[in-house]
Write a protein that holds these residues in place. Structure first.
Motif, PDB file in Angstrom:
ATOM      1  N   LEU A  32     -31.279 -21.796  25.963  1.00 43.91           N
ATOM      2  CA  LEU A  32     -30.217 -21.121  25.442  1.00 43.91           C
ATOM      3  C   LEU A  32     -30.188 -20.277  24.184  1.00 43.91           C
ATOM      4  O   LEU A  32     -31.044 -20.647  23.352  1.00 43.91           O
ATOM      5  N   SER A  33     -29.573 -19.176  24.318  1.00 45.46           N
ATOM      6  CA  SER A  33     -29.641 -18.144  23.019  1.00 45.46           C
ATOM      7  C   SER A  33     -29.023 -19.104  21.755  1.00 45.46           C
ATOM      8  O   SER A  33     -29.227 -18.714  20.713  1.00 45.46           O
ATOM      9  N   GLU A  34     -27.918 -19.811  22.018  1.00 44.87           N
ATOM     10  CA  GLU A  34     -27.264 -20.343  20.936  1.00 44.87           C
ATOM     11  C   GLU A  34     -26.956 -21.769  21.281  1.00 44.87           C
ATOM     12  O   GLU A  34     -26.429 -22.261  22.165  1.00 44.87           O
ATOM     13  N   ASP A  35     -27.706 -22.685  20.297  1.00 45.66           N
ATOM     14  CA  ASP A  35     -27.843 -24.029  20.365  1.00 45.66           C
ATOM     15  C   ASP A  35     -27.898 -24.758  19.061  1.00 45.66           C
ATOM     16  O   ASP A  35     -29.009 -25.233  18.782  1.00 45.66           O
ATOM     17  N   PRO A  36     -27.010 -24.449  18.224  1.00 45.49           N
ATOM     18  CA  PRO A  36     -26.874 -24.702  16.670  1.00 45.49           C
ATOM     19  C   PRO A  36     -27.183 -26.230  16.429  1.00 45.49           C
ATOM     20  O   PRO A  36     -27.877 -26.746  15.389  1.00 45.49           O
ATOM     21  N   ALA A  37     -26.952 -27.009  17.460  1.00 44.63           N
ATOM     22  CA  ALA A  37     -27.390 -28.453  17.171  1.00 44.63           C
ATOM     23  C   ALA A  37     -28.697 -28.695  17.385  1.00 44.63           C
ATOM     24  O   ALA A  37     -28.997 -30.082  17.131  1.00 44.63           O
ATOM     25  N   ASN A  38     -29.518 -28.049  18.006  1.00 41.11           N
ATOM     26  CA  ASN A  38     -30.745 -28.242  18.129  1.00 41.11           C
ATOM     27  C   ASN A  38     -31.795 -27.396  17.635  1.00 41.11           C
ATOM     28  O   ASN A  38     -32.872 -27.602  17.397  1.00 41.11           O
ATOM     29  N   TYR A  39     -31.164 -26.163  17.627  1.00 44.81           N
ATOM     30  CA  TYR A  39     -32.200 -25.082  16.732  1.00 44.81           C
ATOM     31  C   TYR A  39     -31.489 -23.891  16.149  1.00 44.81           C
ATOM     32  O   TYR A  39     -30.428 -23.656  16.780  1.00 44.81           O
ATOM     33  N   ALA A  40     -32.129 -23.307  15.300  1.00 43.68           N
ATOM     34  CA  ALA A  40     -31.374 -22.192  14.502  1.00 43.68           C
ATOM     35  C   ALA A  40     -31.626 -20.863  15.257  1.00 43.68           C
ATOM     36  O   ALA A  40     -30.634 -19.979  15.045  1.00 43.68           O
ATOM     37  N   ASP A  41     -33.029 -20.832  15.928  1.00 45.19           N
ATOM     38  CA  ASP A  41     -33.061 -19.511  16.470  1.00 45.19           C
ATOM     39  C   ASP A  41     -33.908 -19.697  17.663  1.00 45.19           C
ATOM     40  O   ASP A  41     -34.950 -20.356  17.843  1.00 45.19           O
ATOM     41  N   ALA A  42     -33.394 -19.241  18.828  1.00 44.69           N
ATOM     42  CA  ALA A  42     -34.021 -19.319  20.076  1.00 44.69           C
ATOM     43  C   ALA A  42     -35.220 -18.736  20.381  1.00 44.69           C
ATOM     44  O   ALA A  42     -36.415 -19.430  20.836  1.00 44.69           O
ATOM     45  N   PRO A  43     -35.534 -17.722  20.029  1.00 46.32           N
ATOM     46  CA  PRO A  43     -37.122 -17.109  20.144  1.00 46.32           C
ATOM     47  C   PRO A  43     -37.937 -17.806  19.302  1.00 46.32           C
ATOM     48  O   PRO A  43     -39.208 -18.152  19.893  1.00 46.32           O
ATOM     49  N   THR A  44     -37.947 -18.349  17.985  1.00 46.03           N
ATOM     50  CA  THR A  44     -38.532 -19.306  17.373  1.00 46.03           C
ATOM     51  C   THR A  44     -38.879 -20.363  18.076  1.00 46.03           C
ATOM     52  O   THR A  44     -39.884 -20.806  17.986  1.00 46.03           O
ATOM     53  N   GLU A  45     -37.846 -20.899  18.755  1.00 51.43           N
ATOM     54  CA  GLU A  45     -37.949 -22.280  19.438  1.00 51.43           C
ATOM     55  C   GLU A  45     -38.818 -22.267  20.271  1.00 51.43           C
ATOM     56  O   GLU A  45     -39.459 -23.065  20.891  1.00 51.43           O
ATOM     57  N   GLY A  46     -38.565 -21.119  21.358  1.00 56.15           N
ATOM     58  CA  GLY A  46     -39.504 -20.837  22.421  1.00 56.15           C
ATOM     59  C   GLY A  46     -40.885 -20.879  22.083  1.00 56.15           C
ATOM     60  O   GLY A  46     -41.773 -21.414  22.795  1.00 56.15           O
ATOM     61  N   ILE A  47     -41.227 -20.265  20.968  1.00 57.13           N
ATOM     62  CA  ILE A  47     -42.557 -20.058  20.489  1.00 57.13           C
ATOM     63  C   ILE A  47     -43.003 -21.434  20.307  1.00 57.13           C
ATOM     64  O   ILE A  47     -44.309 -21.859  20.360  1.00 57.13           O
ATOM     65  N   ARG A  48     -42.286 -22.214  19.484  1.00 58.23           N
ATOM     66  CA  ARG A  48     -42.406 -23.575  18.940  1.00 58.23           C
ATOM     67  C   ARG A  48     -42.927 -24.499  20.204  1.00 58.23           C
ATOM     68  O   ARG A  48     -43.919 -24.976  20.052  1.00 58.23           O
ATOM     69  N   ARG A  49     -42.063 -24.386  21.137  1.00 58.81           N
ATOM     70  CA  ARG A  49     -42.153 -25.245  22.219  1.00 58.81           C
ATOM     71  C   ARG A  49     -43.699 -24.807  23.010  1.00 58.81           C
ATOM     72  O   ARG A  49     -44.514 -25.840  23.342  1.00 58.81           O
ATOM     73  N   ILE A  50     -43.971 -23.749  23.375  1.00 61.53           N
ATOM     74  CA  ILE A  50     -45.088 -23.208  24.039  1.00 61.53           C
ATOM     75  C   ILE A  50     -46.467 -23.868  23.219  1.00 61.53           C
ATOM     76  O   ILE A  50     -47.347 -24.015  23.713  1.00 61.53           O
ATOM     77  N   LEU A  51     -46.288 -23.332  21.882  1.00 59.83           N
ATOM     78  CA  LEU A  51     -47.474 -23.724  20.902  1.00 59.83           C
ATOM     79  C   LEU A  51     -47.644 -25.263  21.177  1.00 59.83           C
ATOM     80  O   LEU A  51     -48.821 -25.782  20.963  1.00 59.83           O
ATOM     81  N   GLU A  52     -46.497 -26.199  21.008  1.00 61.63           N
ATOM     82  CA  GLU A  52     -46.418 -27.173  21.193  1.00 61.63           C
ATOM     83  C   GLU A  52     -47.153 -27.943  22.373  1.00 61.63           C
ATOM     84  O   GLU A  52     -48.031 -28.668  22.225  1.00 61.63           O
ATOM     85  N   GLN A  53     -46.537 -27.282  23.341  1.00 59.32           N
ATOM     86  CA  GLN A  53     -46.981 -27.957  24.812  1.00 59.32           C
ATOM     87  C   GLN A  53     -48.657 -27.543  25.124  1.00 59.32           C
ATOM     88  O   GLN A  53     -49.325 -28.238  25.634  1.00 59.32           O
ATOM     89  N   GLU A  54     -48.984 -26.164  24.670  1.00 60.54           N
ATOM     90  CA  GLU A  54     -50.297 -25.740  24.899  1.00 60.54           C
ATOM     91  C   GLU A  54     -51.440 -26.466  23.883  1.00 60.54           C
ATOM     92  O   GLU A  54     -52.682 -26.865  24.182  1.00 60.54           O
ATOM     93  N   GLY A  55     -50.848 -26.768  22.553  1.00 59.60           N
ATOM     94  CA  GLY A  55     -51.796 -27.207  21.582  1.00 59.60           C
ATOM     95  C   GLY A  55     -51.779 -28.761  21.541  1.00 59.60           C
ATOM     96  O   GLY A  55     -52.797 -29.226  21.062  1.00 59.60           O
ATOM     97  N   GLY A  56     -51.055 -29.240  22.350  1.00 60.57           N
ATOM     98  CA  GLY A  56     -50.878 -30.838  22.214  1.00 60.57           C
ATOM     99  C   GLY A  56     -50.739 -31.374  20.712  1.00 60.57           C
ATOM    100  O   GLY A  56     -50.878 -32.787  20.650  1.00 60.57           O
ATOM    101  N   VAL A  57     -49.941 -30.868  19.962  1.00 67.51           N
ATOM    102  CA  VAL A  57     -49.918 -31.352  18.632  1.00 67.51           C
ATOM    103  C   VAL A  57     -48.293 -30.941  18.119  1.00 67.51           C
ATOM    104  O   VAL A  57     -47.697 -29.937  18.636  1.00 67.51           O
ATOM    105  N   LEU A  58     -47.596 -32.207  17.905  1.00 65.23           N
ATOM    106  CA  LEU A  58     -46.178 -31.958  17.618  1.00 65.23           C
ATOM    107  C   LEU A  58     -45.997 -31.069  16.423  1.00 65.23           C
ATOM    108  O   LEU A  58     -46.534 -31.242  15.236  1.00 65.23           O
ATOM    109  N   LEU A  59     -44.967 -30.056  16.412  1.00 60.64           N
ATOM    110  CA  LEU A  59     -44.678 -29.077  15.531  1.00 60.64           C
ATOM    111  C   LEU A  59     -43.175 -29.219  15.165  1.00 60.64           C
ATOM    112  O   LEU A  59     -42.325 -28.920  15.764  1.00 60.64           O
TER     113      LEU A  59
END
Length: 1394
Positions: free
Chosen positions: A142-169
């Motif tokens: 979702l582009s807007e989900d203030p209860a869970n994250y402030a910015d969707a593109p940043t969140e998308g990058i965070r999730r993929i880095l986390e899933q690929e790297g195996g490290v909690l971010l």
């Protein structure tokens, strides 16, 4: 392990596995942060099950079973494979997007770092990531989900880095950028800020005398028939007038020394910038909290120094953003350049804030990461160079780049139509080897001068609402929006196109996540769709059983299918217009379908357009993000020019192009591109002298010759394209260069190199379902896109489902999976269906579109092949289709003064000629007694014959305004004519073509005939007259061809029957309106007779008495007491009154209806012969067309109490001498009404002509525009105020003849229901010696250098007692509409601005 079926068992199993598996324990922690995902757990090759992440997090943290929760398992009874594929998505389970592609793709050469391409849309953000190792991850959130994250593109990058790297971010810490190579982004931040008016506070600095210029704009209104004249508000909140003035140098006595501008033009600085006076005003703005400025000064496109001085001062004082129009877009025409500068000042700070916030989510604020944003022109730009005016199409542009880089290449270079269907609207575009750009377009009511991809947005999306109105199916333009959404969303929304597809079985609820309902935890509801559609079906069947043509009722599925077919036809019309406008055949294209809703309609759209291929990319749901990954970095440089394109100027043009090329190369090298990766393309903006039709031309297919610039043979490229688009060239006219442009490209796009494995076995059918098609339900297999591979072929009907779209392969079509994993559909011919003559409301809606399409396509041919400015550029023409009795069937565009008039012309010819009408004959007429409006409007009529029929079965006609057909004054619009012969050549019933032969000699003689009358001249432009008449004949021929195709498809009896049905539909809409009006009066105890009276300035009364018959829904409009014919030219032919009446009826109905003969069937019009509204055959009429028509409208609307009087005048101004001639009409105030204030500075009712831009006016004509601003206080007082008129001052630089034809100089525009009248107009001539003369309403007078004509136009009347309480602030909520845009929209706006 078997599939779990209980909550407790699942909880225990998860806890046991989590103790054994550290990875699973960490995964549960991740899921606590993510509430969009569903999870599929697999262990030792078998499925555990799937449930929501919120549920899993609750299980992991609580030993107790939560109450009021249930866990639903999809396909629980299916036998599961022993060894499922490694992709972590269970077959058939709905997820937003697979996080890991089952078949990883490789893009470019992996370098051990991530490349992200992100499309941040209004609802969803799509992330496309190339990971180290070359595989791809895609993600939708979702582009807007203030209860869970402030910015969707940043969140998308965070999730993929986390899933690929195996490290909690953690979300609360900036992300490490060491593994990120690049981020590319398309965003709707600018578009949304523009649509919702949530930009920066802005002040406009403009040359003194032009403070309201951007409010007035072109002076044309957006909606012809909306009496409230809704217009977008300006983007600035304050205006400062700058004391400065630059004019073009003409060497008058006393002029200062000339200076040379960027274009090469000589200029005179009449007044330098008064920076001292400006300083204090700017400090006041700062004190009021305004920090952003738009600076827009006259002629700054060529002389930018004054804007630069103002900009320097503003920045010194502390303004955070200063947008100079000379930098935002240095092109001539101050109005669009000013809007562009305002948009830049309004949007750029918002974009900068977003970019800064995005940066803060990363360590080092992305210092060492290449961050690029998609611009409206389809090129990427560095983050710091991303500006507001170039950002409004940032999101949609990615999709165009995506299909251009994939479908076009994969289909062997066949031209492609992009079809991006979303929830609210559909985007249509075209690609044939190069991007198609427009350089001026309106978005959200703001005209921008900037290169933009030509993306046409039309009013049909999944959320478009469905209506049944007066016997007609209608889809949109109103939309359900995201909230409440369609009825099936379980939030009480209206019935929409999505609901219709759901009822037809073309959408499967099991394919959607359970995110609907108030708690956002329910599946789609087919029951809600059926219930909502049943209400509409009840209306349909009530009409069918009780209407004028009783017919069998329709089933719910037939009603749903009808709406789908009507929506498809509505989407075909702009695609036809987009292709045919440039001389292309739509059937020669591939349809590239993407977006969530397009796959359900693609086969039907392609089939209707004659296309044989639909291409759907495997990432069609994320094609905009993919396009970002494939796009190149672009830097453009452009500057204005005013050189002729001749051998004498080729060296200068080459030098300027070389300089701009160096700028582009240096800018791209500064971004790290080696010269080997940089290419440049040069463009010249060329037009024929004396025309406004400029084409931006590249010469890449035309190498240089000895007679061209070194950069290429632009002349040959211009002539080739002009011929293709317009069907002719003008070799005798010089070609002018308006702008010089270079587009530099840094090749940086990633390239897809994957090739999925070929499949040997047949595709697995996931399930069977029932889908409804023409003729009933059919067994339809369902396939999962993720299970299909190269070589698989699917016979229609079938459904192909992936995680974000459903593709419908219709019967007779075949889909195959390409070697790239895309879906290519071969579109078969539609099964023949029988359509009878009996009324079918579905077919009626389709025929309505088809009839209108014939008129529209005729208009395109006329505009392409005409030569005059009036027809080719001002689009002052109408084309129409008529029945065998001459009754109007369809008319396009809707020029008010043409609406009913052409019908009278055709019917006169039928009665006049009788049997003397044969194949190969074409008629010409303009006489007022033969249905003409005024003499310059020449109507060309062609009968349509059909084998076996002795009389014409249809008629087609085109009416065009010719700039001159002789008479006592140039332009054939004399203000003081007293008889018809003084107004030009007259044609009562003239055979322009006889037996297939164009009668050039005879028509030439007729056009020259006025010269035989004392004081008159024959036509002053015979060449243009003949060329435009030939173009009108060609347009009619196109109409005959299209009518023939329609008859060939359905049969003559069916087409003629539906011609009658569509006229009856318009009749029904008018009867409904008359009944509603009469019923409302009866409920108030008022009589069913209303009346009104108004006067022309000479005292001639226009009197109307309307008698309503409530039972029949009919009315008598009786003008019996109207004054007699006048000695002058205010006489209005009968056809003018009928046009005014149709216009008023359409306004009173208040919604789109077919505008045809049927509108007048419920109405009997009584006009006394010999009156000012039905004069004798020889009476002068030119003023009746442009002035009396407005008074007729005021009287009709006054009788119905619809609104107060508008300015009631067109303020016709003509000036000319032996060298030049110029004509304009000028805006005034619109009348107020119940619930709205009148609009100020706008054309009303029977005209909508755009005014010439001030800079173009001063370049081409010997005048200086000293003032053009609103006339405060001229609108009538009332509870709702009338709109203000304008003040316009012209300073003459040469001797000329000034002619003025105007009204409302004696009688004021009336107020209504206690509202006060608007102010009268006033025409003043201020002589050079200071003497001021009141010219009156109608005159011709010689003017001399230094004289000033000062025009004060009337205001609109007020509505309601001024002493009543003021209306509450704000306006009533408007239905969710779509942001229409693109060249097709601009063309229609231009047509309606006549």
């Amino acid at each position: 392990m078997s599939l779990l079926s209980s909550y407790e068992g699942l909880r225990q199993e998860i806890q046991r596995l989590a103790q054994e598996n550290e990875e699973l324990r960490r995964l549960v922690q991740l899921l606590q942060e993510n509430h969009e995902l569903k999870l599929v757990l697999r262990s030792r090759g078998s499925s555990l099950g799937f449930c929501s992440s919120g549920f899993l997090a609750e299980v992991a943290t609580s030993p107790r079973v939560p109450r009021r929760r249930t866990i639903k398992f999809k396909d629980a009874d299916r036998d599961l494979p022993t060894h499922p594929p490694p992709c972590p998505v269970h077959p058939g389970l709905p997820v937003e997007e697979p996080l890991l592609d089952c078949s990883p793709t490789t893009m470019g050469t992996p370098e051990g770092r991530f490349h992200f391409a992100i499309d941040r849309g209004g609802t969803f953000t799509d992330v496309f990531a190339q990971c180290p190792g070359g595989h791809v991850r895609v993600l939708k959130l979702l582009s807007e989900d203030p209860a869970n994250y402030a910015d969707a593109p940043t969140e998308g990058i965070r999730r993929i880095l986390e899933q690929e790297g195996g490290v909690l971010l953690p979300r609360d810490r900036p992300l490490d950028t060491s593994r990120i190579a690049s981020i590319r982004m398309g965003t709707t931040v600018a578009t949304n800020a523009l649509l919702e008016r949530r930009g920066e506070r802005v002040a406009l600095l403009v040359t003194r005398g032009f403070k309201d210029l951007l409010h007035i704009g072109t002076q044309a209104r957006e909606d012809l028939f909306d009496l409230a004249v809704p217009m977008p508000e300006v983007l600035y909140e304050e205006v400062l007038e700058v004391d400065e003035r630059v004019v073009l140098y003409r060497g008058e006595p006393g002029a200062g020394a000339p200076v040379k501008g960027r274009t090469g033009d000589l200029l005179e600085v009449q007044q330098p910038v008064d920076l001292g006076a400006l300083r204090g005003k700017l400090e006041g703005l700062l004190a009021r909290g305004i920090r952003s400025l738009a600076v827009v000064l006259m002629h700054s496109y060529t002389w930018a120094q004054h804007e630069q001085q103002v900009g320097t001062l503003a920045r010194e004082l502390g303004f955070l953003h200063v947008s100079l129009s000379s930098e935002a877009m240095p092109m001539v025409r101050i109005v669009p350049r000013g809007h562009t500068a305002c948009a830049d000042a309004y949007l750029t700070p918002a974009i900068q804030r977003y970019v800064q916030g995005f940066r803060r989510g990363f360590q080092g604020q992305l210092k060492d990461v290449q961050v690029l944003f998609m611009r409206s022109d389809g090129g990427l730009a560095p983050m710091d160079a991303f500006s507001g005016s170039r950002a409004v199409l940032s999101g949609p542009a990615g999709g165009v780049v995506g299909y251009a880089a994939t479908t076009y290449q994969l289909e062997g270079g066949q031209p492609v139509i992009g079809f991006d269907m979303g929830g609210t609207s559909t985007d249509v575009s075209r690609y044939a080897g190069e991007f198609e750009h427009v350089f001026e377009a309106s978005i959200a009511g703001v005209t921008l001068q900037a290169p933009q991809l030509d993306i046409n947005t039309v009013a049909a999306g999944g959320g478009s609402r469905l209506f049944f109105r007066s016997g007609l199916f209608a889809v949109g333009p109103e939309s359900a929006g995201a909230h409440p959404g369609p009825a099936c969303y379980r939030k009480g929304g209206p019935v929409t196109l999505t609901d219709a597809n759901l009822v037809l079985g073309r959408l499967l609820p099991a394919s959607f996540p359970c995110i609907f309902g108030p708690g956002e935890d329910q599946p789609l509801s087919p029951e809600a769709s059926r219930k909502a559609l049943e209400a509409v079906a009840t209306e349909v069947n009530s009409f069918l059983t009780n209407g004028p043509c009783p017919a069998s009722p329709l089933s719910l599925e037939e009603v749903a299918m009808g709406f789908v077919r009507v929506a498809n036809e509505a989407m075909c019309r702009p695609i036809r217009a987009l292709t045919q406008a440039r001389g292309h055949d739509p059937s020669a294209h591939v349809l590239a379908c993407f977006g969530g809703a397009g796959g359900q309609h693609a086969c039907a759209i392609a089939r209707a357009l004659g296309m044989d291929t639909v291409h759907i990319h495997r990432h069609s749901g994320l094609l905009s993000a993919l396009g970002l990954a494939l796009a190149d970095v672009v830097h453009e440089a452009q500057e204005p020019c005013s050189l002729p394109y001749t051998p004498d100027t080729f060296l200068q043009l080459d030098q300027r192009l070389s300089r701009l090329e160096e700028q582009c190369v240096e800018a791209l090298q500064a971004q790290g591109f080696p010269r080997s990766q940089i290419s440049t393309e040069s463009f010249l903006h060329l037009r024929y002298q004396g025309t406004d039709c400029a084409l931006m031309v590249a010469a890449h297919q035309h190498p240089p010759t000895a007679r061209s610039p070194r950069a290429g043979d632009f002349g040959a490229a211009f002539v080739e394209r002009y011929m293709r688009e317009f069907g002719f060239v003008i070799p005798e006219r010089p070609v002018m260069v308006d702008d010089v442009r270079v587009r530099g490209t840094g090749r940086s796009g990633l390239h897809l190199e994957d090739a999925p494995k070929a499949q040997t076995g047949p595709p697995r059918v996931d399930k069977m379902t029932q889908c409804y098609f023409e003729g009933g339900y059919q067994e339809t297999p369902v396939y999962l896109l993720g299970e299909l591979g190269y070589g698989h072929k699917l016979q229609g009907p079938c459904l192909v489902i992936d995680s974000n779209s459903t593709i419908l392969v219709e019967p007779g079509c075949q889909a195959e999976v390409t070697e790239r994993g895309d879906i290519r559909i071969s579109v078969g011919a539609e099964a023949p269906s029988t359509v009878g003559t009996q009324l079918d409301p579905i077919q009626l809606s389709i025929f309505s579109h088809r009839f209108m399409s014939i008129a529209e396509q005729m208009g395109r041919i006329l505009q392409r092949t005409a030569i005059s400015t009036n027809i080719k550029e001002r689009l002052d023409f109408s084309c129409a289709l008529f029945g065998p009795d001459g009754g109007l069937v369809s008319n396009a565009p809707h020029i008010p003064v043409h609406l009913g008039a052409m019908q009278e012309t055709v019917q006169f010819q039928i009665q006049h000629l009788g049997a003397d009408l044969h194949p190969g004959d074409v008629l010409l007429s303009n006489h007022p007694s033969a249905g003409g409006s005024h003499l310059p409007d020449l109507t060309v009529i062609t009968p349509v014959f059909w084998p076996g029929q002795t009389r014409p079965v249809f008629y087609v006609a085109s009416r065009g305004h010719h700039a001159d057909i002789g008479g006592i004054t140039p332009g054939s619009m004399p203000p003081h004519s007293t008889m018809l012969q003084q107004e030009g050549a007259v044609f009562l019933s003239f055979k322009l073509v006889q037996g297939g032969v164009f009668q050039e000699e005879a028509v030439t003689e007729a056009l020259r005939a006025p010269g035989k009358i004392s004081g008159c001249s024959g036509t002053r432009n015979l060449h243009d007259n003949l060329s435009d008449l030939r173009a009108q004949v060609a347009a009619n021929q196109k109409g005959i061809q299209l009518v023939g195709e329609l008859i060939g498809q359905y049969g003559l009896d069916v087409v003629q029957a539906y011609m009658g049905h569509i006229q009856a539909n318009a009749e029904l809409a008018v009867r409904d309106m008359l009944r509603a009006f009469g019923t409302a009066r009866q409920a108030q105890g008022l009589p069913l007779e209303v009346s009104a009276e108004d006067h022309m300035d000479d005292g001639s009364p226009i009197r109307l008495r309307v008698q309503i018959n409530l039972n029949q829904g009919s009315a008598v409009f009786d003008f019996s007491s109207t004054g007699p014919e006048v000695f002058g030219n205010l006489n209005a032919p009968r056809a003018i009154t009928l046009s005014a009446l149709i216009y008023c009826l359409r306004c009173l109905v208040g919604r789109d209806i077919p505008l045809n003969q049927g509108c007048l069937v419920p109405v009997r019009v009584v006009i006394p012969p010999g009156s000012i509204l039905d004069p004798s055959p020889e009476a002068a009429v030119v003023g009746g067309n442009v002035l009396t028509s407005q008074r007729v409208v005021d009287v009709i609307l006054g009788a119905f109490g619809a609104c107060a009087a508008s300015q009631g005048c067109m303020n016709n101004v003509t000036l000319g001498n032996a060298r030049v001639g110029y004509y304009e009409t000028v805006a005034g105030g619109a009348g107020a009404g119940p619930g709205w204030h009148g609009r100020s500075g706008v054309h009303s009712h029977m005209t909508n002509t755009r005014i010439t831009d001030p800079e173009i006016l001063e370049r081409r004509y010997p005048v200086i525009l000293r003032r053009f601003e609103l006339r405060p206080g001229s609108g009538g007082r009332g509870r709702f105020r009338g709109g203000d008129g304008v003040v316009r001052e012209l300073l003459f630089r040469e001797e000329a003849l000034l002619s003025v034809l105007s009204e409302r100089r004696a009688f004021r525009p009336y107020g209504l229901h206690g509202g006060k009248p608007g102010a009268r107009g006033l025409n003043l001539l201020i002589r050079k010696d200071g003497r001021t003369v009141n010219l009156g309403g109608k005159t011709s007078v010689p003017v001399y250098p230094g004289d000033v004509f000062c025009l004060h136009t009337p205001g609109g009347g007020g509505y309601g007692d001024p002493e009543d309480p003021a209306p509450p602030p704000g306006s009533p909520p408007q239905p969710v509409a779509f942001p229409e845009r693109g060249s097709v929209y601009e063309y229609r706006r231009a047509q309606e601005a006549v």
